[in-house]
Design a protein around this motif. Structure first.
Motif, PDB file in Angstrom:
ATOM      1  N   HIS A   1       0.800  -1.011  -0.083  1.00 55.23           N
ATOM      2  CA  HIS A   1       0.067   0.177  -0.290  1.00 55.23           C
ATOM      3  C   HIS A   1       0.927   1.348  -0.063  1.00 55.23           C
ATOM      4  O   HIS A   1       1.167   1.843   1.056  1.00 55.23           O
ATOM      5  CB  HIS A   1      -0.941  -0.092   1.261  1.00 55.23           C
ATOM      6  N   TRP A   2       1.380   1.860  -1.120  1.00 58.53           N
ATOM      7  CA  TRP A   2       2.270   2.804  -1.404  1.00 58.53           C
ATOM      8  C   TRP A   2       1.524   3.742  -2.294  1.00 58.53           C
ATOM      9  O   TRP A   2       0.673   3.280  -3.380  1.00 58.53           O
ATOM     10  CB  TRP A   2       3.412   2.070  -1.855  1.00 58.53           C
ATOM     11  N   HIS A   3       1.937   4.741  -2.284  1.00 62.55           N
ATOM     12  CA  HIS A   3       1.738   5.976  -3.154  1.00 62.55           C
ATOM     13  C   HIS A   3       2.935   6.729  -3.671  1.00 62.55           C
ATOM     14  O   HIS A   3       3.588   7.394  -3.135  1.00 62.55           O
ATOM     15  CB  HIS A   3       0.574   7.185  -2.594  1.00 62.55           C
ATOM     16  N   SER A   4       3.356   6.214  -4.783  1.00 56.99           N
ATOM     17  CA  SER A   4       4.650   6.850  -5.262  1.00 56.99           C
ATOM     18  C   SER A   4       4.945   7.997  -5.663  1.00 56.99           C
ATOM     19  O   SER A   4       5.917   8.664  -5.154  1.00 56.99           O
ATOM     20  CB  SER A   4       4.962   5.905  -6.655  1.00 56.99           C
ATOM     21  N   THR A   5       3.718   8.690  -6.249  1.00 55.77           N
ATOM     22  CA  THR A   5       3.983  10.289  -6.500  1.00 55.77           C
ATOM     23  C   THR A   5       3.233  10.999  -5.240  1.00 55.77           C
ATOM     24  O   THR A   5       3.271  12.095  -5.600  1.00 55.77           O
ATOM     25  CB  THR A   5       3.109  10.357  -7.745  1.00 55.77           C
ATOM     26  N   LEU A   6       2.811  10.408  -4.321  1.00 58.43           N
ATOM     27  CA  LEU A   6       1.952  11.211  -3.307  1.00 58.43           C
ATOM     28  C   LEU A   6       2.998  11.182  -1.797  1.00 58.43           C
ATOM     29  O   LEU A   6       2.468  11.974  -1.013  1.00 58.43           O
ATOM     30  CB  LEU A   6       0.794  10.831  -3.056  1.00 58.43           C
ATOM     31  N   VAL A   7       3.801  10.563  -1.907  1.00 57.56           N
ATOM     32  CA  VAL A   7       4.452  10.085  -0.530  1.00 57.56           C
ATOM     33  C   VAL A   7       5.285  11.200  -0.091  1.00 57.56           C
ATOM     34  O   VAL A   7       5.513  11.699   1.044  1.00 57.56           O
ATOM     35  CB  VAL A   7       4.833   8.854  -0.587  1.00 57.56           C
ATOM     36  N   ALA A   8       6.091  11.750  -1.246  1.00 56.86           N
ATOM     37  CA  ALA A   8       7.301  12.688  -0.788  1.00 56.86           C
ATOM     38  C   ALA A   8       6.716  14.036  -0.733  1.00 56.86           C
ATOM     39  O   ALA A   8       7.828  15.011  -0.865  1.00 56.86           O
ATOM     40  CB  ALA A   8       8.394  12.512  -1.670  1.00 56.86           C
ATOM     41  N   VAL A   9       5.430  14.411  -0.987  1.00 56.86           N
ATOM     42  CA  VAL A   9       5.254  15.802  -1.125  1.00 56.86           C
ATOM     43  C   VAL A   9       3.836  15.955  -0.020  1.00 56.86           C
ATOM     44  O   VAL A   9       3.275  15.098   0.329  1.00 56.86           O
ATOM     45  CB  VAL A   9       4.638  16.409  -2.438  1.00 56.86           C
ATOM     46  N   SER A  10       3.952  17.317   0.158  1.00 58.98           N
ATOM     47  CA  SER A  10       2.614  17.717   1.282  1.00 58.98           C
ATOM     48  C   SER A  10       1.299  17.677   0.397  1.00 58.98           C
ATOM     49  O   SER A  10       1.471  17.386  -0.687  1.00 58.98           O
ATOM     50  CB  SER A  10       2.867  19.163   1.866  1.00 58.98           C
TER      51      SER A  10
ATOM     52  N   VAL B   1      -9.387   9.307   6.148  1.00 64.25           N
ATOM     53  CA  VAL B   1      -8.648  10.468   7.225  1.00 64.25           C
ATOM     54  C   VAL B   1      -8.321  11.698   6.615  1.00 64.25           C
ATOM     55  O   VAL B   1      -8.422  12.872   6.959  1.00 64.25           O
ATOM     56  CB  VAL B   1      -7.579   9.920   7.842  1.00 64.25           C
ATOM     57  N   SER B   2      -7.639  11.693   5.324  1.00 61.33           N
ATOM     58  CA  SER B   2      -7.063  12.724   4.578  1.00 61.33           C
ATOM     59  C   SER B   2      -7.776  13.773   4.060  1.00 61.33           C
ATOM     60  O   SER B   2      -7.522  15.132   3.932  1.00 61.33           O
ATOM     61  CB  SER B   2      -5.932  12.206   3.836  1.00 61.33           C
ATOM     62  N   SER B   3      -9.270  13.229   3.809  1.00 54.79           N
ATOM     63  CA  SER B   3     -10.204  14.231   3.066  1.00 54.79           C
ATOM     64  C   SER B   3     -10.958  14.933   4.259  1.00 54.79           C
ATOM     65  O   SER B   3     -11.277  14.249   5.338  1.00 54.79           O
ATOM     66  CB  SER B   3     -11.067  13.468   2.423  1.00 54.79           C
ATOM     67  N   LEU B   4     -11.506  16.001   3.931  1.00 50.68           N
ATOM     68  CA  LEU B   4     -12.159  16.993   5.016  1.00 50.68           C
ATOM     69  C   LEU B   4     -13.462  16.779   4.851  1.00 50.68           C
ATOM     70  O   LEU B   4     -14.499  16.728   6.022  1.00 50.68           O
ATOM     71  CB  LEU B   4     -11.880  18.479   4.840  1.00 50.68           C
TER      72      LEU B   4
ATOM     73  N   SER C   1       3.030   8.498  12.295  1.00 48.44           N
ATOM     74  CA  SER C   1       1.646   8.793  11.694  1.00 48.44           C
ATOM     75  C   SER C   1       1.836   9.779  10.652  1.00 48.44           C
ATOM     76  O   SER C   1       2.594  10.873  11.059  1.00 48.44           O
ATOM     77  CB  SER C   1       0.393   9.232  12.739  1.00 48.44           C
ATOM     78  N   ASN C   2       0.866   9.717   9.851  1.00 51.22           N
ATOM     79  CA  ASN C   2       0.650  10.977   8.650  1.00 51.22           C
ATOM     80  C   ASN C   2       0.302  12.279   9.383  1.00 51.22           C
ATOM     81  O   ASN C   2      -0.591  12.208   9.978  1.00 51.22           O
ATOM     82  CB  ASN C   2      -0.004  10.797   7.509  1.00 51.22           C
ATOM     83  N   PRO C   3       1.086  13.344   9.356  1.00 50.92           N
ATOM     84  CA  PRO C   3       0.494  14.615   9.794  1.00 50.92           C
ATOM     85  C   PRO C   3      -0.523  15.116   9.481  1.00 50.92           C
ATOM     86  O   PRO C   3      -0.862  15.057   8.240  1.00 50.92           O
ATOM     87  CB  PRO C   3       1.778  15.654   9.614  1.00 50.92           C
ATOM     88  N   LYS C   4      -1.472  15.585  10.401  1.00 51.75           N
ATOM     89  CA  LYS C   4      -2.786  16.168  10.500  1.00 51.75           C
ATOM     90  C   LYS C   4      -2.875  17.170  11.407  1.00 51.75           C
ATOM     91  O   LYS C   4      -2.737  17.276  12.252  1.00 51.75           O
ATOM     92  CB  LYS C   4      -3.740  15.102  10.490  1.00 51.75           C
ATOM     93  N   SER C   5      -3.039  18.258  10.484  1.00 51.79           N
ATOM     94  CA  SER C   5      -3.143  19.751  11.217  1.00 51.79           C
ATOM     95  C   SER C   5      -4.793  20.244  11.619  1.00 51.79           C
ATOM     96  O   SER C   5      -4.927  20.743  12.372  1.00 51.79           O
ATOM     97  CB  SER C   5      -2.504  21.023  10.516  1.00 51.79           C
ATOM     98  N   ASP C   6      -5.546  19.549  10.680  1.00 47.45           N
ATOM     99  CA  ASP C   6      -7.113  19.799  10.865  1.00 47.45           C
ATOM    100  C   ASP C   6      -7.603  19.067  11.777  1.00 47.45           C
ATOM    101  O   ASP C   6      -7.298  17.606  11.973  1.00 47.45           O
ATOM    102  CB  ASP C   6      -7.487  19.786   9.491  1.00 47.45           C
ATOM    103  N   PRO C   7      -8.388  19.425  12.831  1.00 46.08           N
ATOM    104  CA  PRO C   7      -8.960  18.697  13.921  1.00 46.08           C
ATOM    105  C   PRO C   7      -9.967  17.691  13.574  1.00 46.08           C
ATOM    106  O   PRO C   7      -9.884  16.479  14.306  1.00 46.08           O
ATOM    107  CB  PRO C   7      -9.736  19.857  14.754  1.00 46.08           C
TER     108      PRO C   7
ATOM    109  N   LEU D   1       1.501   9.165   3.503  1.00 39.93           N
ATOM    110  CA  LEU D   1       0.812   9.658   2.333  1.00 39.93           C
ATOM    111  C   LEU D   1       1.013  11.474   2.740  1.00 39.93           C
ATOM    112  O   LEU D   1       0.949  11.464   3.911  1.00 39.93           O
ATOM    113  CB  LEU D   1      -0.539   9.335   2.547  1.00 39.93           C
ATOM    114  N   PHE D   2       1.520  11.906   1.788  1.00 43.76           N
ATOM    115  CA  PHE D   2       1.663  13.365   1.861  1.00 43.76           C
ATOM    116  C   PHE D   2       2.617  13.873   3.145  1.00 43.76           C
ATOM    117  O   PHE D   2       2.269  14.556   3.976  1.00 43.76           O
ATOM    118  CB  PHE D   2       0.398  13.933   2.193  1.00 43.76           C
ATOM    119  N   ASN D   3       3.699  12.946   3.345  1.00 44.59           N
ATOM    120  CA  ASN D   3       4.525  13.051   4.494  1.00 44.59           C
ATOM    121  C   ASN D   3       5.997  12.857   4.069  1.00 44.59           C
ATOM    122  O   ASN D   3       6.628  11.707   4.360  1.00 44.59           O
ATOM    123  CB  ASN D   3       4.030  11.748   5.283  1.00 44.59           C
ATOM    124  N   PRO D   4       6.516  13.782   3.471  1.00 42.09           N
ATOM    125  CA  PRO D   4       8.053  13.702   3.235  1.00 42.09           C
ATOM    126  C   PRO D   4       8.985  13.553   4.388  1.00 42.09           C
ATOM    127  O   PRO D   4       9.866  12.360   3.966  1.00 42.09           O
ATOM    128  CB  PRO D   4       8.412  15.236   2.713  1.00 42.09           C
ATOM    129  N   ALA D   5       8.460  13.680   5.384  1.00 41.30           N
ATOM    130  CA  ALA D   5       9.440  13.279   6.665  1.00 41.30           C
ATOM    131  C   ALA D   5       9.348  12.067   7.133  1.00 41.30           C
ATOM    132  O   ALA D   5      10.062  11.433   7.581  1.00 41.30           O
ATOM    133  CB  ALA D   5       9.273  14.272   7.813  1.00 41.30           C
TER     134      ALA D   5
END
Length: 486
Positions: free
Chosen positions: A131-140, A266-269, A350-356, A390-394
């Motif tokens: 379960h990998w996202h090659s083009t989405l993993v290394a960018v926010s 989780v990632s969608s609002l 965990s993938n970083p999430k800033s939205d409550p 996902l969306f988690n360069p670090a």
């Protein structure tokens, strides 16, 4: 055109032979000149492309002089074959071309083989992240939605090389425009793992793949695709006919399996976690189109209702599923459905999430993770390892560490099996749509030669996965050595 060719009658009147531009000898000479020019242009172009990638850290490198056609023999080793839950001894591993061609005895050494002494270390199959996202993993997430697509793909190319150096020789890409990256890797332009691409994630309006803002609604028949759709990250399709079309489009692009969104995420609002997405009829349209091409559908979904609907529609792999109840897991086991499960534990990885809203959903999923592992083991559901970074360069560097977390719920070799032999079985569901011809995730005669030499005993623990640079001494992909620190 030459002068003679332009006025042949005048040439004949002057006693000059007609032009020989069309003569076979002349055409052959032209062909030689054009071929030489094309060759020079191609070499120059390739040098420019490889030079560009090298400047960005993407160009593949040869670490060992490898003679074409000469077999390699790995000796002085213990090995985990990806299936048997024990370390084995008393064998060498013989590779010819890109295949493992035998496991000969210790004294059976072919005369022409290049002998690689593994120094008593362990050899395991190349790792698989299902379960990998090659083009989405290394960018926010913001970058993925707003930045130039060229930047996104260059970042993906760089991350592909890093993925391979962590020992992951294969990934199943479950959403995103990975076709170009896969082509570049397979042609040797960029270093990276084998990619089993899904193409765009297929989502209903308001589903987990609908990343539009509310200000972009409503959508009319003549409304242009959103930026995410244009990039090939996700595709909004409502109704069985549109789902059928979307599925066929991804298959046309080269998808080895299809990914649909069957529930909230989780990632969608704007899609609550408890929602069930797509009707059974819509899901079945995707399943039927995939089956017609000899492959299968995997589905993003967390909740019991969504999982049951997906299984009823013929989906073969449940992605996530942390909120499943026992009855639902029993249904999955009875149907032989695969569970692509991730160690979502609300920890530092965990993938970083800033939205409550996202944070609350992430915590709910994490609370179900431990029970999900228990249920999978109790009911013997086929399990494959995946990270969904996902969306988690670090966070990309935690890929191996996430596999080590599986050992909290099972023995180390059982955990390793979920990222080797078991994951290879899941990939095999792609049938004729599989991009690579051969078994993956196993050390066996006829399997593709993706191997790691590790300075550790995998049966004692998997903590070494958190230090791939120091503990993975050799990486072989497709029979070629891409890292050698033996």
């Amino acid at each position: 055109m030459c002068v003679v060719c332009s006025d042949p009658q005048t040439a004949r009147a002057a006693g000059i032979d007609p032009c020989l531009c069309g003569a076979p000898q002349t055409l052959a000479a032209y062909a030689r000149v054009e071929a030489d020019i094309s060759r020079r242009q191609m070499i120059g172009g390739m040098a420019a492309v490889v030079g560009m990638f090298a400047g960005f850290g993407l160009a593949p490198t040869e670490l060992r002089a490898q003679s074409a056609g000469r077999p390699k023999l790995l000796t002085n080793l213990r090995y985990f074959d990806g299936v048997t839950l024990s370390m084995q001894e008393g064998r060498n591993i013989l590779i010819s071309g890109n295949r493992i061609v035998g496991l000969p005895g210790l004294d059976d050494i072919p005369e022409d083989a290049e002998v690689i002494d593994c120094g008593g270390k362990s050899v395991i199959p190349g790792l698989i992240d299902a379960h990998w996202h090659s083009t989405l993993v290394a960018v926010s997430q913001l970058a993925a939605m707003t930045q130039d697509v060229g930047f996104i793909h260059l970042m993906a190319g760089r991350e592909a090389g890093a993925t391979l150096q962590r020992g992951f020789t294969t990934v199943r890409d479950v959403g995103g425009p990975a076709f170009g990256l896969q082509m570049a890797i397979d042609r040797g332009v960029v270093a990276g793992p084998r990619i089993f691409p899904s193409g765009a994630m297929i989502s209903q309006t308001s589903g987990h793949g609908d990343f539009r803002l509310r200000s972009e609604l409503p959508r009319f028949p003549d409304t242009p695709p959103s930026n995410i759709e244009r990039q090939g990250v996700a595709l909004i399709a409502d109704g069985a006919d549109m789902v059928l079309r979307a599925t066929r489009e991804q298959l046309m692009k080269g998808a080895s399996q299809i990914k649909i969104m069957a529930g909230g995420g989780v990632s969608s609002l704007y899609d609550p976690l408890d929602t069930t997405q797509y009707t059974e009829r819509e899901m079945r349209a995707a399943v039927e189109a995939a089956e017609d091409w000899g492959t299968y559908v995997c589905a993003h979904v967390y909740t019991p209702g969504g999982i049951r609907r997906a299984v009823a529609a013929g989906v073969k792999s449940i992605e996530h599923g942390q909120l499943a109840d026992e009855e639902t897991v029993q249904i999955m086991a009875g149907e032989g459905v695969w569970w692509s499960l991730q160690p979502f534990l609300a920890d530092e990885d965990s993938n970083p999430k800033s939205d409550p809203i996202q944070q609350a959903k992430q915590l709910e999923v994490a609370e179900g993770t431990v029970r999900a592992f228990e249920l999978a083991k109790t009911h013997d559901v086929p399990l494959a390892f995946g990270t969904d970074i996902l969306f988690n360069p670090a966070g990309t560097s935690s890929q191996g560490r996430q596999l080590a977390k599986f050992a909290r719920f099972m023995s180390p070799l059982e955990a390793l099996n979920k990222a080797t032999g078991a994951a290879g079985q899941l990939l095999a569901l792609s049938g004729a749509r599989a991009p690579y011809d051969g078994a993956l995730g196993v050390i066996a005669e006829g399997a593709l030669a993706d191997l790691l030499v590790v300075d550790a005993d995998p049966s004692a623990g998997l903590d070494w996965l958190d230090d791939p640079q120091g503990r993975i001494n050799l990486i072989m992909k497709d029979g070629r050595i891409v890292k050698d620190e033996l």
